[in-house]
Every structure is written in structure tokens, then in C-alpha cells.
Enzyme design. Structure first.
Site, PDB file in Angstrom:
ATOM      1  N   ALA A   1      -1.969  -6.645  -0.368  1.00 61.73           N
ATOM      2  CA  ALA A   1      -2.378  -7.861  -0.189  1.00 61.73           C
ATOM      3  C   ALA A   1      -2.598  -8.385   1.450  1.00 61.73           C
ATOM      4  O   ALA A   1      -3.280  -9.011   1.571  1.00 61.73           O
ATOM      5  CB  ALA A   1      -1.598  -8.748  -0.755  1.00 61.73           C
TER       6      ALA A   1
ATOM      7  N   GLY B   1       0.793  -1.176   0.044  1.00 58.81           N
ATOM      8  CA  GLY B   1      -0.019   0.017  -0.061  1.00 58.81           C
ATOM      9  C   GLY B   1       0.700   1.123  -0.061  1.00 58.81           C
ATOM     10  O   GLY B   1       0.649   2.093  -0.697  1.00 58.81           O
TER      11      GLY B   1
ATOM     12  N   CYS C   1       0.628   2.610  12.888  1.00 58.89           N
ATOM     13  CA  CYS C   1       1.884   3.042  12.729  1.00 58.89           C
ATOM     14  C   CYS C   1       2.341   4.161  13.609  1.00 58.89           C
ATOM     15  O   CYS C   1       3.569   4.525  13.642  1.00 58.89           O
ATOM     16  CB  CYS C   1       1.660   3.554  11.149  1.00 58.89           C
ATOM     17  SG  CYS C   1       0.835   2.405  10.010  1.00 58.89           S
TER      18      CYS C   1
END
Ligand SMILES: *Cc1c(COP(=O)(O)O)cnc(C)c1O
Length: 389
Positions: free
Chosen positions: A202, A73, A327
Site C-alpha cells: 500500500a 511487499g 534498501c
């Protein structure tokens, strides 16, 4: 101890079929060729990669030639921004995005600002929705790209992408969406959405880590992102991640078939969890849009206590969740998404995100509804923020 993983927005476990599909490409006896090689070893790998590309394209109703494989991504988001901005830089220098994007959009936007590009960061409302009219009003004759996420990874709000696309029609502006939280989870059809570029990863939909793709609509003016070999129609140099691509192809194939079941299963569990939490725990708020939200997402602000303490206490009971964005969980900054929807910093600090997935059961939800209120009660008893009567 019971182990309950409820952090599917951070990553998902690969499906057994996905692992199975990757194995032949990790093995010295089978398909290890370089897809760019002209001999039979290479051509076998090439055929497999192209088969996977067709499966990826089918999931989002694209043409296989519109799919570029990436490492995930973050790369797809960086590629979309840099690729469009640098290809159209002679005439245009303006990007429109939102304040609630993932750091994979916000960090490259800040970098591009340092390079002289201009970025408009749109506000969202209290539910996290972008107003399509505000997107339209922000467009100038210098605007090259609009980038708005399909669904937010923290609060789960699904943005009105198709509506925005209609307003952008004929304006000569490219439209990108970060669909990392929606591909394989809700219906994603690039033609219905009306976007020119779309990012996916994915490992967010039961595929392997380190594999993703960028959809680039035919005719889009793009500069290559990784300079090197001539792979991916000269748009992204580097030998293809063949095992990762095979795993992602399988994950797409299964998602296409399994989507209605996934949505039903997760919506039921999500509603049971959110309704239970709101009923049992006082002074708690559900973040994000009440209905335009991902089937898997329950993000709550719990007043008077810290997200970090809740997370660690849940972990001691075997329950894995996140606070703010995964994150940013190593920083002490409150979530930029919760600040953007108008939460005061102390409430933004007290947020917990449960994201459900295929291995979760009703018993998992019951377990959380048993354990979590006790943790909240214990932490509140120690909190100096609670106003005691
Ligand atoms: C996870 C995520 C990304 C980054 O994807 P990676 O494959 O981990 O690089 C980007 N955008 C959103 C919305 C995400 O949830």
C-alpha cells in the site's frame, strides 16, 4: 528552501482520503473490534475489512476471496515463494527468477537454496528486459514456480509478464509477479497478466505503510506462511491490521478512478525531466528501457562521479532522490540491477534515481533541471576520474 520529493519508488505520502478512512479504526470511541470476534464490535470491523478487500480485488480484477492481506511487499514476496515451494515440495524443487528482482525475492531465494531448493537467476538485456524464450528454456519437470517482477524499482523497466504467462500455460508451473511498483501506477489486471500470484504494497501507491496483499488465484496450492490463528482462510494467521487495510482499500478505490490522470501527469513530467537532463548534462545515460518503463521513473548514470555525493548535494538543495536501491543505500555495493544490465561498476556507482509522484509539478522539474547540472559540474571539477584535455 524549496523541498522537492522525487523518491516515490521508495515510498509515497498517504492521500488525505486514506488517512481519513483509517481514523475511525484507530479510535477508542469507534471501530476497534477484532474482526474474528463474534460480537457486534468484532462484526463491525469484519464488515469493514471485507469491504476493503472488495476494493483491493476490484483494482486488479480479482475475486475478493483471492486476496490475502499481509504486512507489505516483503511479506507478500516471501509468502509467495515459501507458500508455493513448500506446498509442492514432494514433487518439485526448482524456482526461476531474474537477477534484477528486489531483495524481498532474492534474499528468500538464497535462503531456499540453503534449504536444498534450486534457483535459476535469469539474465536481462541492456534495457533490463527478460526474454520470455529464456524463461521457457529454463523450465524443467522440477520447476514449481517462476517469479518475475512486473516493473523494476530502480530502472523502471516493465517486464513482458503476459507474454511469459502464455509460454508457461499448460506447463504445470505457478507464476508469481512482484507488482509492488505497478499496482496503482499502471494498469494491473491479473487476468490480462495471466499470473497465479501477485504481490503489492500500500505505501507504494499512496496508502499506509505496513499494509500489503498477495493475490492468490483460486486453486493455487499454497502452504500458510504465518502459522497461528485461522485468519485469511487459514493462510496468514494474525489479527488483521484493520486501520492499514482500510487505508489500503481507500488507496485502491482512488487509484482505480485516478489511474489515467496519474499516468498522463507523470509521463509528461518524466519526459520533461529525462529529456532536460540528457540535453544539459554531457556523459549521462538513461537506464532502463526507453519506452517500456514506468511513468514515474528517471534513472541515470552520470559518468565520473559518485551517486552518493550527488544524492547528498541534492539533499542540501531540498531535492530528495535515491541512488541504487533505497534498501541498499547504506551499503557501498553497486546496484545489482545496474550490474545485471551490463554497467561497469564505476558507472553503476554513479547512478541517481528520480521517481516522480502526484505532488510533483513542472516547477519542481524546472528546479531540478536548474540545480542538478550545477551539482554535476561541481563534483566533476573535483573528480579524479574526469580525463582532462
Ligand atoms: C518496495 C518494494 C518491495 C518491498 O515492499 P515493502 O512493503 O516495503 O516491504 C518489494 N518489491 C519491490 C519491487 C519494491 O519496490
Amino acid at each position: 528552501m524549496r523541498q522537492v520529493y522525487m523518491d516515490y519508488a521508495a515510498t509515497t505520502p498517504p492521500l488525505p482520503e486514506v488517512v481519513e478512512a483509517m481514523l475511525p479504526y484507530l479510535d477508542e470511541k469507534r471501530v476497534f473490534g477484532n474482526p474474528s470476534s463474534l460480537h457486534s464490535f468484532g462484526q463491525e470491523a469484519r464488515a469493514a475489512v471485507e469491504e476493503a478487500r472488495a476494493k483491493v480485488a476490484a483494482l486488479i480484477n480479482a475475486d475478493p476471496r483471492e486476496i490475502v492481506f499481509t504486512s507489505g511487499g516483503t511479506e507478500s514476496d516471501n509468502f509467495a515463494l515459501h507458500g508455493v515451494l513448500y506446498a509442492n515440495k514432494d514433487k518439485k524443487d526448482h524456482i526461476i527468477t531474474t537477477k534484477i528482482e528486489h531483495s524481498a525475492i532474492l534474499a528468500p531465494c538464497r535462503f531456499l537454496e540453503k534449504q536444498g531448493f534450486k534457483v535459476t537467476y535469469l539474465n536481462v538485456d541492456k534495457d533490463g528486459l527478460v526474454d520470455p524464450e529464456e524463461v521457457k528454456a529454463a523450465i524443467t519437470d522440477k520447476t514449481a514456480l517462476v517469479s518475475i517482477m512486473h516493473a523494476n524499482n530502480e530502472i523502471g523497466t516493465i517486464e513482458p509478464i503476459a507474454e511469459i504467462a502464455k509460454l508457461l500455460n499448460g506447463k504445470g508451473v505457478y507464476f508469481h509477479t512482484d507488482a509492488v511498483q505497478t499496482v496503482g501506477q499502471i494498469n494491473v489486471d491479473v487476468k490480462e497478466l495471466g499470473v497465479d500470484l501477485l504481490s503489492a504494497s500500500a505505501h507504494k501507491f499512496y496508502g499506509p505503510k505496513g499494509a500489503g496483499f498477495l493475490y492468490i488465484k483460486k486453486g493455487t496450492r499454497m502452504k500458510a506462511f504465518m502459522l497461528g490463528g485461522e485468519q485469511e482462510q487459514r493462510r496468514r494467521g494474525s489479527t488483521e491490521n484493520v486501520p492499514g487495510i482500510m487505508g489500503m482499500g481507500k488507496a485502491c478505490e482512488i487509484a482505480k478512478i485516478d489511474l489515467p490522470n496519474r499516468i498522463k501527469h507523470l509521463t509528461d513530467l518524466r519526459d520533461k525531466l529525462s529529456q532536460g537532463l540528457l540535453k544539459i548534462i554531457p556523459d549521462i545515460h538513461l537506464n532502463g528501457h526507453p519506452t517500456k518503463r514506468l511513468p514515474k521513473n528517471v534513472d541515470v548514470s552520470v559518468q565520473f562521479i559518485e551517486g552518493e555525493s550527488m544524492l547528498l548535494n541534492l539533499d542540501l538543495e531540498g531535492i530528495a532522490v535515491s541512488t541504487g536501491s533505497a534498501c541498499s543505500s547504506s551499503t557501498l555495493e553497486p546496484s545489482h540491477v545496474l550490474l545485471a544490465i551490463g554497467k561497469p561498476p564505476e558507472e553503476a556507482h554513479g547512478s541517481i534515481r528520480f521517481t516522480l509522484g502526484r505532488l510533483n509539478t513542472e516547477a519542481d522539474v524546472d528546479y531540478v533541471l536548474d540545480i542538478f547540472p550545477k551539482i554535476v559540474e561541481k563534483l566533476r571539477a573535483m573528480s579524479p576520474l574526469v580525463r582532462r584535455k
